[in-house]
Write an enzyme that holds these catalytic residues in place. Structure first.
Site, PDB file in Angstrom:
ATOM      1  N   ARG A   1       0.135  -8.428   9.690  1.00  0.00           N
ATOM      2  CA  ARG A   1       0.069  -8.068  11.115  1.00  0.00           C
ATOM      3  C   ARG A   1      -0.949  -8.937  11.873  1.00  0.00           C
ATOM      4  O   ARG A   1      -0.791  -9.170  13.070  1.00  0.00           O
ATOM      5  CB  ARG A   1      -0.212  -6.574  11.289  1.00  0.00           C
ATOM      6  CG  ARG A   1       0.880  -5.722  10.641  1.00  0.00           C
ATOM      7  CD  ARG A   1       1.034  -4.341  11.199  1.00  0.00           C
ATOM      8  NE  ARG A   1       1.820  -3.526  10.294  1.00  0.00           N
ATOM      9  CZ  ARG A   1       3.164  -3.536  10.210  1.00  0.00           C
ATOM     10  NH1 ARG A   1       3.873  -4.297  11.027  1.00  0.00           N
ATOM     11  NH2 ARG A   1       3.788  -2.777   9.334  1.00  0.00           N
TER      12      ARG A   1
ATOM     13  N   ARG B   1      -9.006  -4.171   9.685  1.00  0.00           N
ATOM     14  CA  ARG B   1      -8.415  -4.645  10.945  1.00  0.00           C
ATOM     15  C   ARG B   1      -9.340  -4.489  12.138  1.00  0.00           C
ATOM     16  O   ARG B   1      -9.071  -5.095  13.192  1.00  0.00           O
ATOM     17  CB  ARG B   1      -7.055  -3.959  11.190  1.00  0.00           C
ATOM     18  CG  ARG B   1      -5.982  -4.498  10.274  1.00  0.00           C
ATOM     19  CD  ARG B   1      -4.608  -3.966  10.579  1.00  0.00           C
ATOM     20  NE  ARG B   1      -3.636  -4.544   9.649  1.00  0.00           N
ATOM     21  CZ  ARG B   1      -2.497  -3.966   9.293  1.00  0.00           C
ATOM     22  NH1 ARG B   1      -2.168  -2.791   9.808  1.00  0.00           N
ATOM     23  NH2 ARG B   1      -1.690  -4.562   8.448  1.00  0.00           N
TER      24      ARG B   1
ATOM     25  N   GLY C   1       0.820  -1.216   0.000  1.00  0.00           N
ATOM     26  CA  GLY C   1       0.000   0.000   0.000  1.00  0.00           C
ATOM     27  C   GLY C   1       0.851   1.261   0.000  1.00  0.00           C
ATOM     28  O   GLY C   1       0.489   2.276  -0.604  1.00  0.00           O
TER      29      GLY C   1
ATOM     30  N   ASP D   1      -0.347   1.107  13.188  1.00  0.00           N
ATOM     31  CA  ASP D   1      -0.086  -0.299  12.863  1.00  0.00           C
ATOM     32  C   ASP D   1       0.031  -1.169  14.118  1.00  0.00           C
ATOM     33  O   ASP D   1       0.098  -2.394  14.009  1.00  0.00           O
ATOM     34  CB  ASP D   1       1.178  -0.415  12.001  1.00  0.00           C
ATOM     35  CG  ASP D   1       0.977   0.234  10.635  1.00  0.00           C
ATOM     36  OD1 ASP D   1      -0.176   0.352  10.192  1.00  0.00           O
ATOM     37  OD2 ASP D   1       1.982   0.641  10.012  1.00  0.00           O
TER      38      ASP D   1
HETATM   39  C1  S3P Z   1       2.681   4.072   6.232  1.00  0.00           C
HETATM   40  C2  S3P Z   1       1.720   4.855   6.766  1.00  0.00           C
HETATM   41  C3  S3P Z   1       0.539   4.332   7.465  1.00  0.00           C
HETATM   42  C4  S3P Z   1       0.726   2.877   7.886  1.00  0.00           C
HETATM   43  C5  S3P Z   1       1.329   2.049   6.818  1.00  0.00           C
HETATM   44  C6  S3P Z   1       2.668   2.604   6.354  1.00  0.00           C
HETATM   45  C7  S3P Z   1       3.793   4.728   5.527  1.00  0.00           C
HETATM   46  O1  S3P Z   1      -0.540   4.482   6.609  1.00  0.00           O
HETATM   47  O2  S3P Z   1      -0.488   2.311   8.302  1.00  0.00           O
HETATM   48  O3  S3P Z   1       1.537   0.725   7.292  1.00  0.00           O
HETATM   49  O4  S3P Z   1       4.834   4.086   5.291  1.00  0.00           O
HETATM   50  O5  S3P Z   1       3.646   5.914   5.196  1.00  0.00           O
HETATM   51  P1  S3P Z   1      -1.357   5.899   6.579  1.00  0.00           P
HETATM   52  O6  S3P Z   1      -0.445   6.955   7.090  1.00  0.00           O
HETATM   53  O7  S3P Z   1      -1.752   6.159   5.190  1.00  0.00           O
HETATM   54  O8  S3P Z   1      -2.486   5.647   7.535  1.00  0.00           O
END
Ligand code: S3P
Length: 433
Positions: free
Chosen positions: A392, A350, A98, A319
């Site tokens: 996770r 989650r 993501g 997280d």
């Molecule tokens: C992340 C930001 C978070 C986190 C993801 C990694 C990053 O998401 O949950 O696992 O590396 O910028 P969001 O900031 O979009 O919630």
């Protein structure tokens, strides 16, 4: 057949958890944007961060492992970048990542011309990208996605102009995407956050020479001619460390020390939640590299109490909230988590998958649209859980297994390889003491 985890005595000893996933993604992307060679020390070798290396390779960057004996990914990488405006046109498979899906379009949208598609696995096709599409379109890019919300994502680069953008939700991914686009836009880009989220991109870009200003919940970035990161050092991942830390808090007679762990305060919200729950951790800062602080964490079991978690806690521990729910089962009294609707948009929903897992193991959990309530005190009986392909949730099940009375079978444990391929080995080494 699932993987079985059962009570097998205390966890003892010390180890260095794997490199930080968030910082590794950013290091690969920033190195690709740079001209000339960047060294990355301690790049994470996991499924998600391999997707990012493959992506920058398709965009024209050259990646070389410099440590002896390394196959594809090595703890020490040399990346020859393509420069801020030199990304080759390509179709990119982001796999399950993501962060890659949300960060990369910021860079690509600012290439002036060219088009790219980003797609990934089934879980990626459920991750909303309108959160980046809306501001990138406002900056001048052409973006198309499925039903205007989901991947595949098509990016048509165009000359961008800076904007002032108020993030509707605190998201480091969206903020970072706009910071990358802002480097390539005309004029200043200002991003306001409702609450602070992780700031690895700001720190890394500033260290690479970009003009980044911060204050009062607003980050401002100015156009850059080039980036020169030099060497980027990746600390151990606080989010991976958190599983072992929580295991040590829950299993009697444990004593675990985790070395070199990233202690950026925008990542360590779990530490302040743990303090409110009554945990006594030893935290020994070891200094900073490339703007990222790290240090040693030592955890031993103690009696925990329930806590109220919400507001500013949420982005700082986003997280780790599944682990807070696990701890809550063993704490005296009630724990509530609120303001965390974003949990529904992670690798799995989650709120649903944590409550399904913990309930299956005997916990009393009630969910709401933006969080959950856990009645603590009873510990966990044990049973069987599904990871739903979420790394996770798989690791949460394993830790629940060594803390529950009757152990836990985890279906889909292989998902852990997304962020922590050596998780089972590290856990076993601490259990052997
Ligand atoms: C992340 C930001 C978070 C986190 C993801 C990694 C990053 O998401 O949950 O696992 O590396 O910028 P969001 O900031 O979009 O919630």
């Amino acid at each position: 057949m699932g993987s079985r985890f059962q009570p097998s005595g205390p966890l003892r000893g010390s180890l260095r958890p794997p490199p930080d996933k968030s910082v590794s993604h950013r290091a690969a992307l920033v190195a690709a944007m740079a001209e000339g060679q960047t060294l990355i020390e301690g790049y994470l070798d996991a499924a998600d961060t391999r997707s990012t290396l493959a992506a920058i390779g398709r965009l024209g960057a050259q990646v070389e492992a410099t440590a002896a004996g390394a196959a594809v990914v090595s703890p020490r990488l040399a990346v020859r970048g393509v420069g801020l405006r030199g990304a080759a046109t390509a179709a990119i498979d982001v796999g399950n990542a993501g962060t890659l899906l949300r960060l990369l379009p910021g860079w690509l949208a600012g290439q002036g011309a060219g088009s790219w598609t980003l797609d990934g696995d089934d879980s990626i096709r459920r991750r909303p990208v309108d959160r980046i599409a809306v501001p990138l379109i406002e900056m001048g890019a052409g973006i198309e996605c499925e039903n205007s919300v989901f991947p595949p994502l098509r990016i048509e680069a165009a000359p961008l102009h800076g904007i002032s953008y108020e993030l509707p939700i605190a998201s480091a991914q969206v903020k970072s995407c706009l910071l990358f686009a802002g480097l390539l836009a005309d004029g200043e880009t200002r991003i306001a956050e409702p609450l602070p989220s992780r700031d690895h991109s700001e720190r890394m870009l500033a260290a690479a020479g970009a003009e980044i200003e911060r204050g009062d919940g607003v980050v401002t970035v100015r156009p850059a001619a080039r980036l020169e990161p030099g060497t980027i050092a990746v600390p151990a991942d606080f989010s991976s460390a958190a599983f072992l830390l929580v295991a040590a808090l829950l299993v009697r007679d444990s004593d675990v020390t985790l070395e070199g762990v990233g202690l950026n305060p925008t990542r360590t919200g779990l530490l302040s939640i743990l303090e409110r729950m009554g945990a006594e951790l030893e935290i020994e800062p070891e200094g900073e590299r490339g703007g990222e602080p790290s240090g040693r964490l030592r955890a031993r079991p103690c009696q925990l109490r329930g806590a109220e978690v919400g507001g500013a806690d949420v982005p700082l521990a986003i997280d780790e909230l599944p682990l807070v729910a696990l701890l809550a089962c063993f704490a005296e009294g009630e724990t509530t988590i609120r303001g965390a609707a974003e949990l529904r948009r992670k690798e799995s929903d989650r709120i649903a998958t944590v409550s399904e897992a913990l309930s299956a193991l005997g916990a009393e959990v009630e969910t709401s649209e933006d969080g959950m309530r856990i009645e603590g005190g009873g510990g966990l009986r044990g049973g069987r859980i599904e990871s739903h392909g979420d790394h996770r949730i798989a690791m949460l099940g394993a830790i629940a297994g060594i803390a529950a009375r009757e152990g836990v079978d985890v279906e889909g444990m292989d998902a852990a390889a997304v962020s922590y391929p050596a998780f089972e080995r590290d856990l076993a080494s601490l259990l052997r003491g």
